[in-house]
Enzyme design. Structure first.
Site, PDB file in Angstrom:
ATOM      1  N   CYS A   1       0.840  -1.194   0.000  1.00  0.00           N
ATOM      2  CA  CYS A   1       0.000   0.000   0.000  1.00  0.00           C
ATOM      3  C   CYS A   1       0.884   1.256   0.000  1.00  0.00           C
ATOM      4  CB  CYS A   1      -0.948   0.093   1.189  1.00  0.00           C
ATOM      5  SG  CYS A   1      -2.101  -1.274   1.282  1.00  0.00           S
TER       6      CYS A   1
ATOM      7  N   ARG B   1       4.098  -0.436  -4.740  1.00  0.00           N
ATOM      8  CA  ARG B   1       3.833  -0.971  -3.405  1.00  0.00           C
ATOM      9  C   ARG B   1       2.516  -1.744  -3.318  1.00  0.00           C
ATOM     10  NH1 ARG B   1       6.926   1.629   0.481  1.00  0.00           N
ATOM     11  NH2 ARG B   1       5.459   0.974   2.069  1.00  0.00           N
TER      12      ARG B   1
ATOM     13  N   TRP C   1      -2.729  -2.809  -1.693  1.00  0.00           N
ATOM     14  CA  TRP C   1      -2.416  -4.226  -1.852  1.00  0.00           C
ATOM     15  C   TRP C   1      -3.269  -4.918  -0.814  1.00  0.00           C
ATOM     16  CZ3 TRP C   1      -0.423  -8.327   1.025  1.00  0.00           C
ATOM     17  CH2 TRP C   1       0.007  -9.439   0.272  1.00  0.00           C
TER      18      TRP C   1
ATOM     19  N   ASN D   1      -1.891   2.002   5.710  1.00  0.00           N
ATOM     20  CA  ASN D   1      -1.016   0.927   5.245  1.00  0.00           C
ATOM     21  C   ASN D   1      -0.648   0.111   6.478  1.00  0.00           C
ATOM     22  OD1 ASN D   1       1.017  -0.679   4.140  1.00  0.00           O
ATOM     23  ND2 ASN D   1       2.565   0.940   4.306  1.00  0.00           N
ATOM     24  N   GLY D   2      -0.889  -1.197   6.424  1.00  0.00           N
ATOM     25  CA  GLY D   2      -0.566  -2.041   7.581  1.00  0.00           C
ATOM     26  C   GLY D   2      -1.717  -2.978   7.871  1.00  0.00           C
TER      27      GLY D   2
ATOM     28  N   GLU E   1      17.480 -17.901  -7.368  1.00  0.00           N
ATOM     29  CA  GLU E   1      17.089 -16.537  -7.712  1.00  0.00           C
ATOM     30  C   GLU E   1      16.575 -16.476  -9.156  1.00  0.00           C
ATOM     31  OE1 GLU E   1      16.330 -13.974  -6.258  1.00  0.00           O
ATOM     32  OE2 GLU E   1      16.576 -12.342  -7.681  1.00  0.00           O
TER      33      GLU E   1
ATOM     34  N   LYS F   1      12.858 -15.227 -10.233  1.00  0.00           N
ATOM     35  CA  LYS F   1      12.602 -14.148 -11.202  1.00  0.00           C
ATOM     36  C   LYS F   1      11.586 -14.597 -12.238  1.00  0.00           C
ATOM     37  CE  LYS F   1      13.677 -11.597  -9.498  1.00  0.00           C
ATOM     38  NZ  LYS F   1      14.276 -11.323  -8.249  1.00  0.00           N
TER      39      LYS F   1
ATOM     40  N   GLU G   1       7.930 -15.072 -10.723  1.00  0.00           N
ATOM     41  CA  GLU G   1       7.178 -13.901 -10.277  1.00  0.00           C
ATOM     42  C   GLU G   1       6.727 -12.986 -11.406  1.00  0.00           C
ATOM     43  OE1 GLU G   1      11.154 -11.783  -8.375  1.00  0.00           O
ATOM     44  OE2 GLU G   1       9.247 -11.489  -7.392  1.00  0.00           O
TER      45      GLU G   1
ATOM     46  N   HIS H   1      17.828 -37.280  -6.539  1.00  0.00           N
ATOM     47  CA  HIS H   1      17.115 -37.728  -5.340  1.00  0.00           C
ATOM     48  C   HIS H   1      15.606 -37.513  -5.452  1.00  0.00           C
ATOM     49  CE1 HIS H   1      20.900 -38.555  -3.429  1.00  0.00           C
ATOM     50  NE2 HIS H   1      21.319 -37.351  -3.781  1.00  0.00           N
TER      51      HIS H   1
ATOM     52  N   LYS I   1       6.051  -4.462  -3.837  1.00  0.00           N
ATOM     53  CA  LYS I   1       7.504  -4.351  -3.662  1.00  0.00           C
ATOM     54  C   LYS I   1       7.915  -4.389  -2.193  1.00  0.00           C
ATOM     55  CE  LYS I   1      11.568  -3.187  -5.459  1.00  0.00           C
ATOM     56  NZ  LYS I   1      12.104  -4.422  -6.061  1.00  0.00           N
TER      57      LYS I   1
HETATM   58  C1  F6R Z   1      11.662 -10.761  -5.463  1.00  0.00           C
HETATM   59  C2  F6R Z   1      11.604  -9.779  -4.410  1.00  0.00           C
HETATM   60  C3  F6R Z   1      11.175 -10.225  -3.055  1.00  0.00           C
HETATM   61  C4  F6R Z   1      11.961  -9.456  -1.988  1.00  0.00           C
HETATM   62  C5  F6R Z   1      11.427  -9.799  -0.590  1.00  0.00           C
HETATM   63  C6  F6R Z   1      12.224  -9.124   0.490  1.00  0.00           C
HETATM   64  O1  F6R Z   1      12.074 -10.209  -6.663  1.00  0.00           O
HETATM   65  O2  F6R Z   1      11.854  -8.629  -4.616  1.00  0.00           O
HETATM   66  O3  F6R Z   1      11.342 -11.589  -2.890  1.00  0.00           O
HETATM   67  O4  F6R Z   1      13.300  -9.773  -2.090  1.00  0.00           O
HETATM   68  O5  F6R Z   1      10.086  -9.416  -0.490  1.00  0.00           O
HETATM   69  O6  F6R Z   1      12.199  -7.741   0.331  1.00  0.00           O
HETATM   70  P1  F6R Z   1      13.293  -6.810   0.958  1.00  0.00           P
HETATM   71  O7  F6R Z   1      14.589  -7.133   0.329  1.00  0.00           O
HETATM   72  O8  F6R Z   1      12.822  -5.429   0.638  1.00  0.00           O
HETATM   73  O9  F6R Z   1      13.303  -7.087   2.420  1.00  0.00           O
END
Ligand code: F6R
Length: 614
Positions: A2, A27, A75, A101-102, A487, A491, A494, A510, A609
């Site tokens: 949010c 966000r 969100w 937000n929260g 990772e 990517k 997501e 395994h 984010k």
């Molecule tokens: C994936 C991504 C998330 C963040 C996770 C932690 O691309 O961005 O998996 O890495 O939500 O976020 P931070 O690093 O902001 O604590």
């Protein structure tokens, strides 16, 4: 999670708020809304399911006048994303409007109490109860808005960043925070309010980051006033913003994610700058120097993080154990916080977070702190909550990351972890001078090597077309490159919504190897390192089952070329640094597959984010 924006001043509030919402859309983006007090003191609230652009279309024919307003991009946590659940929420009499937000954890009991008093709610959110409660307190206790907010927040359990306006007082915004971020921008006779500084930066560089349980009173013609919940006045600390506007624009790229991938040679240069001396003989992280004895005496390091940052942590584990000979444990912050972890004297906890606001990571920090640990933060967002909650730390200095899928922050985190490990190892004498000098030199050369990988973007785009319609992917790596495989898989899933799994390559036999057939693309990181031969055997096992192998190989490699279906070459570097270069083609591959599929790359579905809820 949010985004919150507020404006009070002489400008038309609507354009400032809408622009701010666009900047904060990363966000959360399932619904948006705005509240404005018009010249004739009407409190107008417009809300709409969907993105900020949908709100704009909805509001364009309405009265959007006024020099004061608040706005929100959501969100969803409580209540599906629809018009009714979008913020702002009116109070019962519609004379107040609030954004939040929260998560309000005790909202069901508060709501039941209000309902028993005859109030009827209009949404399914946890938020609406706050604004109802504030109005009820104003009426029954005959107090002003700020006092009512203080009293209401004493009853609220949970996390909040809130902002309220009242049509009875068109010259005031009241804002408060606890465990969710809030920044006030101070201009000439005007105030801005936002979840982070991105909506503020084009108007002023003077900001105040609110602390937990602080209330900001933004009043026309007066200086910013900050109080705590017990009405004690606090002198606000005004900070100067370092972010500039161009960092918040796409700079000619179709998506922020692609821009951020291409920025990496420069962002890593910024990350390294000033931390390695000219001769390449010393690595200086001030946080490590300031706490030298703690690092030298450390018996164990525990790294807590989430998502991509957790993958960076896994690479950090290799680096620190390998170079510093200190045992390291990597924990999901969300699991760590609900265990009763053993923290011993001499343990150091490192918290990694791009946003610096991740609720689980913050909670893990607080838990570790309560058990007496020394906490070191590795963050990107300057002034965010985690750097303020930790004892010391290092910024990664890669600039704002706006694409929801993390790219440049990941490589920045690994770069800082590399410097941290090198710096401790040098001081502990667990690394010989030649190895240290070679690694430092290689680290300095990483930005150039990434630039070389980026030259292959077109070729990776062409390759991506072969896999647009794949339903599953497997990513394999070993040693330092196992976290890079995790990772890469994250990517892809997501942003393209293709199911992808990352595995240590040798683990396939395994169980997961049962998944391999001619339909299964397998991305194998097979750079020339200490377990190169072993990785080749694992690739052979995939090929024997007709899997389609896309291999990330070192420049000039011939062996894997003869086995894999497709190869992407990356420049050779020191083994501990290979995940940095190997992750670049994986970012590009995920990006182009998602684009081919017509996905919303910067704002993929269901994600946000900054994960400020648990
Ligand atoms: C994936 C991504 C998330 C963040 C996770 C932690 O691309 O961005 O998996 O890495 O939500 O976020 P931070 O690093 O902001 O604590």
């Amino acid at each position: 999670m949010c985004g919150i924006v507020g404006y009070l001043g002489c400008r038309d509030a609507y354009p400032v708020l809408i622009k701010g919402l666009h900047r904060l859309e990363y966000r959360g983006y399932d619904s948006a809304g705005i509240a404005l007090i018009s010249g004739d003191n009407e409190l107008n609230v417009y809300k709409s399911k969907g993105k900020v652009a949908d709100l704009e279309r909805f509001a364009e024919s309405k009265d959007i006048s006024g020099n004061i307003g608040i706005a929100h991009t959501r969100w969803a946590t409580h209540g599906e994303p629809n018009d009714a659940n979008a913020h702002p929420h009116y109070s019962q009499s519609r004379s107040l409007a609030l954004i939040h937000n929260g998560i309000i954890e005790n909202y069901t009991s508060l709501r039941a109490e209000m309902e028993s008093k005859g109030f009827t709610f209009r949404s399914n959110t946890d938020t609406e109860v706050i604004v109802y409660l504030v109005e009820y307190i104003m009426q029954t206790n005959r107090v002003d808005l700020c006092t009512a907010v203080q009293l209401a927040l004493h009853q609220v359990v949970g996390a909040y960043a809130i902002a309220l306006i009242s049509k009875e007082n068109p010259d005031e915004i009241i804002a408060a925070r606890k465990s969710s971020p809030l920044v006030v921008g101070i201009g000439e006779d005007e105030f801005f309010l936002a979840s982070d500084a991105t909506p503020i930066v084009e108007y002023t560089d003077r900001v105040v980051y609110l602390n937990d349980e602080e209330i900001a009173i933004l009043r026309r013609g007066e200086a910013l006033k900050v109080l705590n919940l017990n009405n004690v006045e606090i002198t606000p600390e005004i900070k100067k913003l370092a972010v500039n506007l161009s960092q918040l624009e796409k700079g000619g790229f179709p998506h922020f994610m692609l821009k951020e991938i291409h920025e990496q040679p420069r962002t890593l240069q910024n990350c390294i700058r000033g931390r390695i001396n000219m001769e390449g003989t010393n690595v200086v992280l001030s946080g490590v120097i300031d706490n030298r004895e703690k690092f030298l005496q450390a018996k164990r390091i525990i790294i807590v993080a989430c998502g991509t940052s957790w993958h960076a942590a896994l690479i950090g584990e290799h680096l620190i154990e390998d170079l510093c000979r200190i045992p390291v444990e990597v924990e999901y912050a969300s699991e760590f916080r609900y265990r009763n972890p053993v923290i011993l004297p001499g343990d150091i906890v490192i918290a990694i977070s791009q946003s610096g606001e991740t609720a689980d990571t913050l909670a893990a920090i607080e838990l570790a702190k309560s058990k007496g640990a020394f906490i070191y933060g590795i963050c990107n967002a300057v002034g965010s909550s985690i750097p303020r909650a930790t004892h010391s730390g290092s910024y990664i200095h890669v600039g704002p990351e706006i694409g929801v899928a993390s790219t440049k922050a990941f490589t920045g985190q690994v770069t800082v972890l590399s410097m941290l490990a090198l710096s401790i190892a040098r001081q502990k004498d667990t690394i010989d001078v030649d190895t240290f000098t070679r690694l430092v030199k290689e680290l300095q050369d990483i930005p150039n090597k990434i630039a070389k990988v980026l030259e292959q973007a077109e070729a990776i785009r062409d390759l991506s077309k072969t896999f647009t319609y794949a339903h599953n992917f497997i990513y394999l790596g070993r040693g330092y490159n196992y976290p890079a495989a995790l990772e890469g898989a994250l990517k892809l899933k997501e942003i393209s919504y293709i199911h992808a799994e990352g595995y240590p390559a040798a683990e396939m036999k395994h169980g997961p190897i049962a998944l391999i057939d001619a339909e299964m693309p397998v991305v194998a990181i097979a750079t020339t390192d200490s377990i190169y031969e072993k990785t080749i055997s694992n690739i052979q096992e995939i090929k024997a089952r007709k899997g389609k192998v896309i291999a990330i190989v070192s420049e000039g490699d011939e062996t894997v070329h003869n086995i894999a279906d497709y190869c992407i070459e990356v420049p050779r570097t020191a083994e501990p640094l290979t995940p940095i270069v190997a992750s670049i083609p994986l970012q590009l591959l995920a990006y182009y597959i998602a684009v081919n599929k017509g996905r919303d790359v910067d704002q993929p579905r269901n994600l946000a984010k900054s994960v400020t809820v648990e």
